[in-house]
Write a protein that holds these residues in place. Structure first.
Motif, short mmCIF file in Angstrom:
data_model
loop_
_atom_site.label_atom_id
_atom_site.label_comp_id
_atom_site.label_asym_id
_atom_site.label_seq_id
_atom_site.Cartn_x
_atom_site.Cartn_y
_atom_site.Cartn_z
N ILE A 205 11.39 5.03 1.01
CA ILE A 205 10.63 3.96 1.65
C ILE A 205 9.30 3.76 0.94
CG2 ILE A 205 9.41 3.32 3.77
CD1 ILE A 205 11.74 4.73 5.31
N VAL A 206 8.61 4.85 0.63
CA VAL A 206 7.33 4.75 -0.08
C VAL A 206 7.53 4.08 -1.44
CG1 VAL A 206 5.46 6.05 -1.15
CG2 VAL A 206 6.28 6.71 1.12
N GLU A 207 8.55 4.50 -2.16
CA GLU A 207 8.80 3.93 -3.49
C GLU A 207 9.17 2.45 -3.41
OE1 GLU A 207 11.74 6.56 -5.11
OE2 GLU A 207 10.26 8.13 -5.53
N ASP B 216 0.58 1.50 -1.30
CA ASP B 216 -0.57 0.68 -0.91
C ASP B 216 -0.42 0.06 0.47
OD1 ASP B 216 -1.84 1.15 -3.32
OD2 ASP B 216 -1.09 -0.67 -4.25
N ARG B 217 0.80 0.04 1.00
CA ARG B 217 1.04 -0.63 2.29
C ARG B 217 1.61 0.33 3.33
NH1 ARG B 217 4.31 -5.88 1.50
NH2 ARG B 217 5.57 -4.63 0.08
N ILE B 218 1.22 1.61 3.21
CA ILE B 218 1.64 2.61 4.19
C ILE B 218 0.39 3.35 4.67
CG2 ILE B 218 3.01 4.69 4.60
CD1 ILE B 218 4.98 3.63 2.49
N LEU C 105 6.04 15.19 -0.50
CA LEU C 105 6.83 14.14 -1.15
C LEU C 105 6.58 14.15 -2.66
CD1 LEU C 105 6.40 11.09 1.26
CD2 LEU C 105 8.35 12.65 1.09
N ASN C 106 7.56 13.76 -3.41
CA ASN C 106 7.45 13.70 -4.86
C ASN C 106 6.87 12.34 -5.26
OD1 ASN C 106 7.66 14.37 -7.55
ND2 ASN C 106 9.83 13.81 -7.68
N ILE C 107 5.59 12.14 -4.90
CA ILE C 107 4.85 10.94 -5.26
C ILE C 107 3.51 11.40 -5.84
CG2 ILE C 107 5.97 9.45 -3.56
CD1 ILE C 107 3.53 9.75 -1.76
#
Length: 82
Positions: free
Chosen positions: A30-32, A37-39, A60-62
């Motif tokens: 979902i983040v990807e 920027d919108r979470i 998370l792998n971000i």
């Protein structure tokens, strides 16, 4: 959320409330797809733990930059505090 809403154009923001039971892989997708920027970090206390949600985001792998955005940077930007 991932199939229908994530990635839509415009000022659509998600929050992390009640996501501690969401599988890490789905949260990361979902983040990807939607963009960090919108979470916005949020909790649904007392029904979910803000600690568990924060720990989920941190594992998370971000990028660290994206984690910082979700954990407060985006809220600061939207509220004009930064």
């Amino acid at each position: 959320v991932c199939d229908v809403l994530a990635g839509v154009d415009g000022e659509v923001y998600f929050d992390t409330a009640f996501t501690s039971m969401c599988p890490d892989e789905l949260m990361q997708a979902i983040v990807e797809k939607h963009g960090a920027d919108r979470i916005l970090f949020a909790s649904d206390c007392p029904w979910d733990s803000s600690y568990l949600i924060k720990e989920k985001i941190l594992r998370l792998n971000i990028s660290e930059d994206n984690k910082d955005k979700i954990l407060g940077g985006n809220a600061e930007r939207l509220l004009g505090l930064k």
